[in-house]
Scaffold this active site. Structure first.
Site, PDB file in Angstrom:
ATOM      1  CE  LYS A 183      25.013-121.698 -40.356  1.00  0.00           C
ATOM      2  NZ  LYS A 183      23.931-121.244 -41.226  1.00  0.00           N
ATOM      3  CE1 TYR A 239      26.070-118.819 -38.058  1.00  0.00           C
ATOM      4  CE2 TYR A 239      24.292-117.554 -39.048  1.00  0.00           C
ATOM      5  CZ  TYR A 239      25.293-118.505 -39.151  1.00  0.00           C
ATOM      6  OH  TYR A 239      25.520-119.132 -40.335  1.00  0.00           O
ATOM      7  CG  ASN A 283      25.938-112.719 -43.459  1.00  0.00           C
ATOM      8  OD1 ASN A 283      25.448-111.655 -43.123  1.00  0.00           O
ATOM      9  ND2 ASN A 283      25.209-113.803 -43.675  1.00  0.00           N
ATOM     10  CG  ASN A 292      19.995-114.965 -39.869  1.00  0.00           C
ATOM     11  OD1 ASN A 292      20.380-116.119 -39.973  1.00  0.00           O
ATOM     12  ND2 ASN A 292      20.498-114.120 -38.999  1.00  0.00           N
ATOM     13  CD  GLU A 309      26.824-123.609 -42.331  1.00  0.00           C
ATOM     14  OE1 GLU A 309      26.680-122.447 -42.748  1.00  0.00           O
ATOM     15  OE2 GLU A 309      25.907-124.451 -42.323  1.00  0.00           O
ATOM     16  CG  ASP A 310      30.683-121.145 -43.764  1.00  0.00           C
ATOM     17  OD1 ASP A 310      29.690-120.986 -44.490  1.00  0.00           O
ATOM     18  OD2 ASP A 310      30.913-120.411 -42.789  1.00  0.00           O
ATOM     19  NE  ARG A 346      31.667-120.419 -49.129  1.00  0.00           N
ATOM     20  CZ  ARG A 346      30.741-119.704 -48.490  1.00  0.00           C
ATOM     21  NH1 ARG A 346      30.848-118.392 -48.417  1.00  0.00           N
ATOM     22  NH2 ARG A 346      29.722-120.309 -47.906  1.00  0.00           N
ATOM     23  CG  ASP A 355      22.385-123.067 -43.668  1.00  0.00           C
ATOM     24  OD1 ASP A 355      21.174-123.165 -43.939  1.00  0.00           O
ATOM     25  OD2 ASP A 355      22.857-122.130 -43.011  1.00  0.00           O
ATOM     26  CG  ASP A 356      27.301-122.210 -46.805  1.00  0.00           C
ATOM     27  OD1 ASP A 356      27.137-121.217 -46.087  1.00  0.00           O
ATOM     28  OD2 ASP A 356      28.003-123.178 -46.470  1.00  0.00           O
TER      29      ASP A 356
END
Length: 590
Positions: free
Chosen positions: A209, A138, A446, A490, A281-282, A191, A304-305
């Site tokens: 993930k 990850y 990150n 994290n 995600e992203d 992203r 999650d973001d």
């Protein structure tokens, strides 16, 4: 049906599961990996005389040299393996020794991905060496892997759903061999971490993930589905790269984009049911908030973001109170970054303060300030702000930069979620430190190159007084004869246990109170020994226990809110969560 499951089909022996290897209790009937079922009789090697050859290429059942002599006879493996029989522990030692020889993190990543040809050994390695291998599978290494995904691509993982599949997404989902899916992690690659638009190559994120969902949260691999929605990319470098694996067109937007996503969400519910968790995600800001709002009332969805990051940061802040003193409502927060992460964290902190003090949310927000690319978010800017920034537009004169904002607001907590490296300058950290005996500094962006500051900078510029945590890991640092060990905020602390809690309770919706419950559970796992080292997060070596505790708290909240469907409620949710967790030890085949 005989319990031994020993039979012959077309002259070929079918695997017989050792009953003693079954994982007890929990949701094993949902996943079917640790208990023989009708479906397991139909395996890839039952239709070929050369069944052993297929068995060695089936990730779920392959054990490599760990197959015993009897298993080699029973399943046509004679001659397909060297004579030695090696147990899983020795395989693990050998592979860890091999991985440690690599000097380049991306080489370690590729080696780990190749190991997924033996699924249980891959997860055994990850579970037993989580602190060493987490940065490999990850963040930060997964960021580089996504950037170079086309070049290192060897075999497909997960489902790729592009604009070419519009109108056929339900059929595409049915192409996936597993039917009992519990968690989907989906990205559109726009992203990826702090690296921008990586298009189809963002698949490394859902794959990574879900590896953590299994290793850290105990979700069985067969229940996890990584998905990439490919609507093109605006990354010219990728479009011109001969090794790029995605659609070679600029990113679709508007109606074309929303129709594809809606077809996907509809097909997911139709194919997998009401209780499948879809983790966004992203996604870029302009889509992330809209998707969460649109499907939050009709599907079990989680970003999650926005939500995972918020939960893990809130846990760190709550734990840090034991070091910096004061109650949560007495502190003043300043964020650099007002996107998904920044506004998500800010909102959850405000919700927690409101819950603790019974003060309305509109009031608790007033101690939280955000800085974006145009400066401090203030009321005079409100008409020009995106909707998710508007609740943070407080009364104040305009302030153009972070240092000026620090001097004006005098925060006790400084949080970076900007995606821009080295923005917590010496002047900024010195200013924050001048107002606080122990400033809490969280540099969350990150990968490591995007972190707002390093651990060394935070400790040096604060003269060793800062309580520091970051999104990516930093090595211990010695300053004035004292060794400082920084924590890592994290998301892997939260989302695996959070997802497990939703699954074991049969939850049908995600509620903010579940996020608060997860944060409080994580903060409660920080020990006095951790605090004595200046840490505000527990060690990852205990992550499976931590995930079970978080799962129990999330499940309890789901039952309390009437959102749980798995009835009756287990008497001890923590023990129940532990009993449901997948363990990657080899099973015996007769």
């Amino acid at each position: 049906m005989e319990s031994t499951m020993k039979e012959m089909r077309d002259g070929v022996s079918v695997l017989d599961l050792d009953p003693k290897s079954t994982v007890g209790g929990g949701v094993e009937d949902v996943y079917g990996e640790d208990r023989a079922t009708e479906d397991q009789l139909v395996t890839p090697w039952t239709f070929s005389v050369a069944s052993g050859y297929s068995l060695l290429r089936d990730p779920q059942h392959n054990k490599g040299l760990a197959f015993t002599q009897n298993e080699r006879d029973s399943h046509y493996l004679r001659g397909l393996l060297p004579p030695a029989v090696v147990n899983q522990e020795l395989q693990e030692r050998k592979l860890m020794n091999s991985i440690r020889q690599y000097q380049v993190p991306l080489q370690k990543y590729v080696a780990m991905m190749d190991l997924q040809r033996n699924q249980r050994l891959f997860y055994k390695l990850l579970v037993d060496n989580v602190e060493e291998l987490l940065p490999v599978v990850y963040t930060p290494t997964v960021g580089e892997a996504c950037q170079k995904y086309g070049s290192i691509f060897r075999r497909p993982q997960g489902l790729y759903i592009s604009l070419n599949e519009k109108g056929k997404i339900l059929e595409v989902l049915k192409n996936w061999p597993e039917r009992s899916i519990q968690v989907i992690v989906v990205t559109d690659g726009e992203r990826i971490l702090g690296l921008g638009d990586l298009g189809c190559q963002g698949m490394g994120i859902p794959v990574g993930k879900l590896a953590l969902y299994t290793a850290l949260g105990g979700l069985r691999p067969s229940s996890c589905l990584p998905v990439t929605i490919d609507v093109g990319t605006n990354n010219e470098e990728l479009l011109n790269n001969e090794f790029y694996i995605g659609l070679r067109q600029r990113r679709a937007t508007g109606k074309e984009y929303s129709e594809l996503l809606h077809e996907f969400m509809t097909a997911v519910k139709q194919n997998y049911g009401e209780k499948v968790l879809v983790q966004f995600e992203d996604f870029a800001n302009h889509n992330a908030f809209d998707l969460l709002a649109k499907y939050g009332t009709t599907h079990l969805v989680f970003n999650d973001d926005i939500q995972g990051t918020a939960s893990v940061v809130l846990a760190g802040v709550v734990a840090a109170l034991n070091l910096i003193g004061g109650s949560l409502n007495e502190h003043k927060f300043l964020f650099l970054g007002a996107g998904e992460a920044g506004t998500g964290i800010a909102e959850l902190i405000a919700l927690e303060v409101s819950k603790r003090t019974k003060v309305p949310l509109e009031e608790t927000r007033k101690k939280i300030w955000l800085v974006d690319s145009k400066g401090l978010i203030v009321s005079s800017r409100k008409d020009s702000l995106q909707h998710f920034k508007q609740p943070w537009a407080h009364e104040h004169e305009p302030v153009k930069d972070l240092l000026s904002a620090v001097k004006a607001i005098k925060p006790t907590v400084l949080i970076g979620s900007s995606g821009v490296g080295r923005t917590f300058t010496k002047e900024v950290i010195e200013a924050v430190s001048s107002y606080n005996e122990k400033p809490l500094i969280l540099a969350l962006s990150n990968p490591t190159s995007q972190s707002e500051c390093t651990a060394e900078e935070a400790y040096t510029w604060s003269e060793g007084r800062a309580i520091f945590a970051s999104g990516s890991p930093f090595d211990p640092f010695e300053y004035n004869g004292k060794v400082y060990v920084s924590g890592q905020a994290n998301n892997a602390y939260i989302f695996p246990g959070f997802g497990l809690g939703l699954v074991i309770s049969g939850a049908i919706r995600v509620h903010d109170d579940m996020l608060l419950a997860a944060s409080e559970a994580l903060a409660g796992q920080v020990s006095k020994e951790n605090y004595d080292m200046g840490l505000i997060y527990p060690p990852f070596s205990n992550i499976r226990k931590i995930s079970a505790q978080i799962a129990a708290s999330v499940a309890a909240k789901a039952y309390e809110l009437g959102l749980a469907t798995r009835l009756p409620r287990p008497a001890d949710l923590f023990k129940y969560a532990e009993s449901c967790m997948y363990t990657p030890n080899y099973r015996s085949y007769r």
